[in-house]
Design an enzyme around this catalytic site. Structure first.
Site, mmCIF file in Angstrom:
data_model
loop_
_atom_site.group_PDB
_atom_site.id
_atom_site.type_symbol
_atom_site.label_atom_id
_atom_site.label_comp_id
_atom_site.label_asym_id
_atom_site.label_seq_id
_atom_site.Cartn_x
_atom_site.Cartn_y
_atom_site.Cartn_z
ATOM 1 C CB CYS A 53 -0.896 0.008 1.242
ATOM 2 S SG CYS A 53 -1.783 -1.555 1.519
ATOM 3 C CG ASP A 100 -1.201 -8.398 7.044
ATOM 4 O OD1 ASP A 100 -2.210 -7.784 6.665
ATOM 5 O OD2 ASP A 100 -0.117 -8.348 6.428
ATOM 6 C CB ILE A 129 13.433 -8.775 -18.705
ATOM 7 C CG1 ILE A 129 12.454 -8.095 -17.756
ATOM 8 C CG2 ILE A 129 13.987 -7.773 -19.709
ATOM 9 C CD1 ILE A 129 13.114 -7.180 -16.749
#
EC number: 6.3.5.4
Length: 657
Positions: A2, A98, A288
């Site tokens: 977040c 959590d 990649i």
């Protein structure tokens, strides 16, 4: 994962406080695109932009109890075990997140709760009763937390760009710290390259009361429990294998699908092997591939995919894409970089998001804790040679330092190489000994800074300023242990995890998880017999021996090479700078920003007017990447993006007035 933000200070109205926290969170919505919320009171405002991974239904933040409010960025991987422990003590929960486990653990254990956590986190906890703010960060600084002291208020945020939304505030480079960053690839301690802004160090918590910082304390320090280790190789291997597999299991905990990055090297190959062993479903892997064969590792990637049978996606990258995306990548790194390696990871995270994956496991951290960097070999070779400086045999080890670089094996260049390394033989009696070569190589950047800044590198004054940054036991460690500390506290946290980890993944709402950075593994390995990590010049020996029968031999036996992408080759086409480079290194912008010396920049650019040589050296690639990215970072400071936060995403709104 977040984005979090906070405003602490009593001289704001309710509306002003709400507006400030909303603007700060709006700049972080790429980190948390699934919802946002805020808490405001007369003393503080907390904001949160959520990326939903655990407890999708009831895990929104800020999360409040009758006594506390929390805004939390990260994951607590052992939250199930801690929850069970708390429930036995009569604690009741209203969610399965959590976040609540962390808050209840803090309520019950106080600051000692952080020692119980296995995770990556930055957290703000407000005590509504005691009017006290606590902030904390995980042991190794995996998740960021910045602090701005402005107009007698404290501002907190996951990213620096959140501060750009504050009315009357503009970020500015601290040129002395920018040069420090140039030398070390990061600032040390809690410094940043920006005036008025500091970073909470990893393994630290701090408390604020009555508008002031009242306490800052380390709850974890690398090597604190270091003692002579008598474990045999077999014992160390068994413990390492158990802890690494358990670390992967913990990091597979999620209420959304989990994928993995696969580079073609041993670190990511081991992680994907362990994911395969510990999941019943077919999982997605991402790689990649480069058009430029010098950087491409897709052959090894395919071998591993064939073995684990993953649902694999490869992103093909060319030089033009790297140049085009470089400004956007620097917007998210928020600092200068020394190579373009961040850009492919930024582009890859876009594809991960498009494939509906929010979590990826990666191999970061293995080089630091298992001594896989070339700096460990250099330090070991120099220490060995310094005991007999007149030896003609010991310096022959130079030829074995870099198997992937042909000029190190070239007898004609041996004399020059010997002279270079010989210059470091008598310099082991100071705390910067392990980073001498990096600093020496990077000092060339001083030439490009504007002369008005009067910059100089003074080792003694740097050591004196850094003394509080070094642990008490630092001088009792071996030179290789000191090197690990420096790598983890400069290169890893402030550069690699920032510019190539946290920022590049969360720029597109993807969370990176790093099994090698489980503190149990790091503590277990720090004091183990050094030959188990660097056996002669065999790097990450414990890792290669542990998995020698589990991953392809071609991956195990390939020469170690760093992850890189084209730098100068991406910025020049047929002897001319690309449009991006021409703009950011234009005479007008160089003169306007006053960071660099125009004459030196012009002279550097002329070197490539006939094209970029095929075997271009490390320094020139570093110089162009640093100068261009510094100019871009300054551009974004002076031209911050404007964001609008959708009210449709508002999940939590708590007003405590």
């Amino acid at each position: 994962m977040c984005g979090i933000a906070g405003v602490y200070g009593e001289d704001l109205s309710k509306d002003s406080r709400r507006n400030e926290i909303q603007q700060m969170i709006s700049s972080l919505q790429h980190r948390g695109p699934d919802g946002w919320g805020y808490y405001i009171s007369p003393e503080i405002a907390l904001g949160h932009a959520r990326l939903s991974i655990v407890d999708l239904a009831t895990g929104d933040q800020p999360f409040a109890t009758d006594k506390y409010v929390i805004s939390f960025n990260g994951e607590i991987y052992n939250f199930i075990e801690i929850r069970q422990e708390l429930e036995k003590r009569g604690i009741r929960f209203k969610s399965t997140s959590d976040t609540e486990v962390l808050l209840r653990a803090y309520e019950y254990y106080g600051e000692s709760c952080f020692e119980k956590l296995n995770g990556q986190f930055a957290v703000l906890i407000w005590s509504k009763v005691e009017k006290e703010l606590l902030i904390a960060r995980d042991r190794f600084g995996i998740r960021p937390l910045y602090i701005l002291n402005h107009k007698e208020r404290f501002y907190f945020a996951s990213e620096l760009k959140a501060f750009d939304t504050i009315e009357g505030y503009s970020r500015e480079f601290d040129i002395k710290r920018l040069y420090e960053h140039a030398l070390l690839w990061n600032t040390y301690g809690d410094h940043t390259i920006y005036k008025q802004i500091r970073s909470l160090q990893g393994g630290t918590y701090a408390k604020y009361e009555n508008g002031k910082l009242i306490l800052e304390k380390k709850y974890y320090e690398l090597g604190n429990n270091n003692s002579y280790d008598k474990r045999s190789f077999q014992q160390a291997e068994e413990e390492f294998n158990y802890l690494l597999e358990d670390s992967v299991k913990l990091r597979l905990r999620s209420d959304v699908p989990v994928g993995a990055y696969l580079s073609g090297g041993i670190d990511s190959s081991v992680i994907t092997h362990l994911v395969k062993e510990n999941t019943e479903k077919k999982f997605k892997t991402f790689s990649i591939a480069f058009d430029d064969a010098e950087y491409d590792e897709s052959t090894y990637q395919r071998e591993m995919v064939d073995q684990i049978k993953s649902d694999h996606y490869t992103l093909n990258i060319n030089n033009k894409q790297i140049d085009a995306a470089f400004p956007d990548a620097i917007y998210h790194t928020e600092r200068p970089v020394f190579r373009t390696a961040a850009v492919p990871l930024y582009l890859l995270s876009q594809k991960v998001k498009e494939n509906d994956i929010k979590v990826v496991l990666t191999g970061e951290g293995a080089d630091e804790i298992l001594w896989g960097y070339d700096s460990f070999k250099e330090v070991k070779m120099l220490e060995f040679w310094s005991k007999f400086p007149d030896s003609s045999i010991r310096p022959q080890l130079i030829k074995k330092l870099y198997p992937h670089l042909s000029h190190y094996r070239d007898e004609r260049q041996y004399g020059m190489m010997k002279m270079f390394y010989e210059g470091f033989l008598g310099d082991f009696d100071n705390k910067l000994a392990s980073v001498n070569i990096r600093i020496h190589n990077n000092k060339i950047l001083k030439n490009y800074f504007n002369r008005d800044h009067n910059l100089s590198y003074e080792k003694d004054s740097m050591i004196k300023e850094m003394d509080s940054f070094f642990p008490e036991k630092y001088t009792s460690w071996s030179l290789l242990q000191q090197n690990q500390f420096m790598e983890m506290n400069t290169l890893l946290s402030g550069y690699l995890l920032s510019s190539q980890g946290d920022r590049m993944s969360l720029a597109n709402g993807v969370e990176g998880r790093y099994p090698f950075l489980d503190h149990r593994i790091i503590d277990s390995l720090f004091s183990v017999n050094e030959k188990f990590k660097l056996n002669g010049f065999s790097q990450k020996y414990l890792l290669t021996q542990s998995f020698k029968n589990k991953i392809p031999k071609s991956i195990l036996n390939r020469p170690k090479r760093p992850y890189m992408s084209p730098d100068l080759k991406s910025f020049f086409v047929n002897g001319k700078p690309t449009e991006n480079v021409a703009f950011f290194l234009s005479d007008d912008l160089i003169n306007e920003y006053k960071i660099f010396d125009l004459r030196f920049v012009q002279r550097f650019m002329k070197k490539f007017s006939t094209g970029v040589p095929q075997n271009i050296g490390y320094r020139d690639n570093m110089i162009i990447s640093f100068i261009v990215s510094t100019q871009i970072a300054n551009y974004w400071m002076k031209n911050p993006k404007k964001y609008v936060l959708s009210e449709d995403l508002l999940k939590i709104k708590i007003v405590d007035y």
